[in-house]
Enzyme design. Sequence first.
Site, mmCIF file in Angstrom:
data_model
loop_
_atom_site.group_PDB
_atom_site.id
_atom_site.type_symbol
_atom_site.label_atom_id
_atom_site.label_comp_id
_atom_site.label_asym_id
_atom_site.label_seq_id
_atom_site.Cartn_x
_atom_site.Cartn_y
_atom_site.Cartn_z
ATOM 1 N N GLN A 94 -7.652 -5.100 -8.084
ATOM 2 C CA GLN A 94 -7.704 -5.460 -9.511
ATOM 3 C C GLN A 94 -8.740 -4.515 -10.144
ATOM 4 O OE1 GLN A 94 -5.708 -7.737 -11.063
ATOM 5 N NE2 GLN A 94 -6.582 -7.364 -13.076
ATOM 6 N N LYS A 189 7.994 2.883 -4.996
ATOM 7 C CA LYS A 189 7.829 1.419 -5.020
ATOM 8 C C LYS A 189 7.620 0.944 -6.458
ATOM 9 C CE LYS A 189 4.080 -1.088 -3.323
ATOM 10 N NZ LYS A 189 3.241 -1.616 -2.238
ATOM 11 N N ARG A 191 6.742 -2.563 -8.810
ATOM 12 C CA ARG A 191 6.216 -3.931 -8.700
ATOM 13 C C ARG A 191 6.355 -4.662 -10.026
ATOM 14 N NH1 ARG A 191 2.602 -6.513 -5.246
ATOM 15 N NH2 ARG A 191 2.108 -4.572 -4.168
HETATM 16 C C1 R5P Z 1 -0.529 -1.591 -2.727
HETATM 17 O O1 R5P Z 1 -0.378 -0.724 -3.557
HETATM 18 C C2 R5P Z 1 -1.104 -1.368 -1.379
HETATM 19 O O2 R5P Z 1 -1.279 -0.015 -1.092
HETATM 20 C C3 R5P Z 1 -0.239 -2.001 -0.301
HETATM 21 O O3 R5P Z 1 0.988 -1.328 -0.200
HETATM 22 C C4 R5P Z 1 0.004 -3.446 -0.608
HETATM 23 O O4 R5P Z 1 -1.199 -4.100 -0.896
HETATM 24 C C5 R5P Z 1 0.690 -4.130 0.556
HETATM 25 O O5 R5P Z 1 0.947 -5.460 0.207
HETATM 26 P P1 R5P Z 1 2.066 -6.284 0.957
HETATM 27 O O6 R5P Z 1 1.809 -6.181 2.427
HETATM 28 O O7 R5P Z 1 1.880 -7.683 0.428
HETATM 29 O O8 R5P Z 1 3.387 -5.726 0.565
#
Ligand code: R5P
Length: 291
Positions: A94, A189, A191
């Site tokens: 954050q 990716k 989100r």
């Molecule tokens: C996010 O940008 C981080 O680099 C990780 O990819 C993320 O925190 C992984 O989270 P999760 O295992 O819940 O997909």
Amino acid sequence: MKVVLGPASAELGEKISQLTGMEKVPVAAKAFPDGESYVRLEGNVQGEHVVVVQTTCAPQDSRLMQLAFMAAAAKRNNAKKVTAVVPYLAYARQDKIFLQGENVSIETVARMLNAAGVDELITVNVHQEKTLKQFPFPAKTLSAIPLLAEYFIQKGIKKAFALSPDKGAMYIAQQAQQVLGGEAGHLEKQRDRYTGQTSQTAQGLNVKGQTVIIFDDIISTGGTIVGAAKILREQGAAHVYTACVHALLIGDAEKRILDAGVEEIVGTDSVPSKASKVSLAPLIAEALKAL
Ligand code: R5P
């Protein structure tokens, strides 16, 4: 310099003390019946440059309070300087306002630590390095990616494809590639900021028949790695492994990742767990010797 063995990273602190030859300061810690944290430094820190080693993975809030209390106790007992070594820095994701009304949590954490007595901070693979520039004291991040890649070399895996699950983490795949000697690439990716749901796509990626290692800074719920593994399977990758610096592995993340066809999950001792196969001690020891 003396190393204070924070209760969340006592084993790592011991290793750092051994590698640097710095005297260790044990810490007595407990939680009161109502949940409040208590710490007491069990050594003399008068006039010393003190290094407090304390990770802040779950339960983040009590570990952060312990860290603040240890820094404050060191200053109260006349330590000259306090360096916080925080291998996993909670709240670093954050690091900006995503939706109106939010807080930049990591900024508040840094101010709180500064007020408690922290003079400088060393962390490992913080989510975004630029976050540290906003801190009210000098802060730097180390990278454990070469150590993680070296683990696979030691295992006999050479020229593996280093994959990052999103474009922003491509630098991680490139650092791994330097050690592995194979190719590197990334997925895309997306989100949803309200639901937290992510989706991934592969553009121009071809890993057919290859051994692929998915590198990331954090594995939390495992959703990112499960999604990436699915794409790699569809593409015909021969073997899939994953390595991350901070293996939080929330809930059944480990099972979901293994069920998705990932052969091994490799993490560091920034978050002590059975995935902690690589120690950060040598990396941190070198950084402390250079202070
Ligand atoms: C996010 O940008 C981080 O680099 C990780 O990819 C993320 O925190 C992984 O989270 P999760 O295992 O819940 O997909």
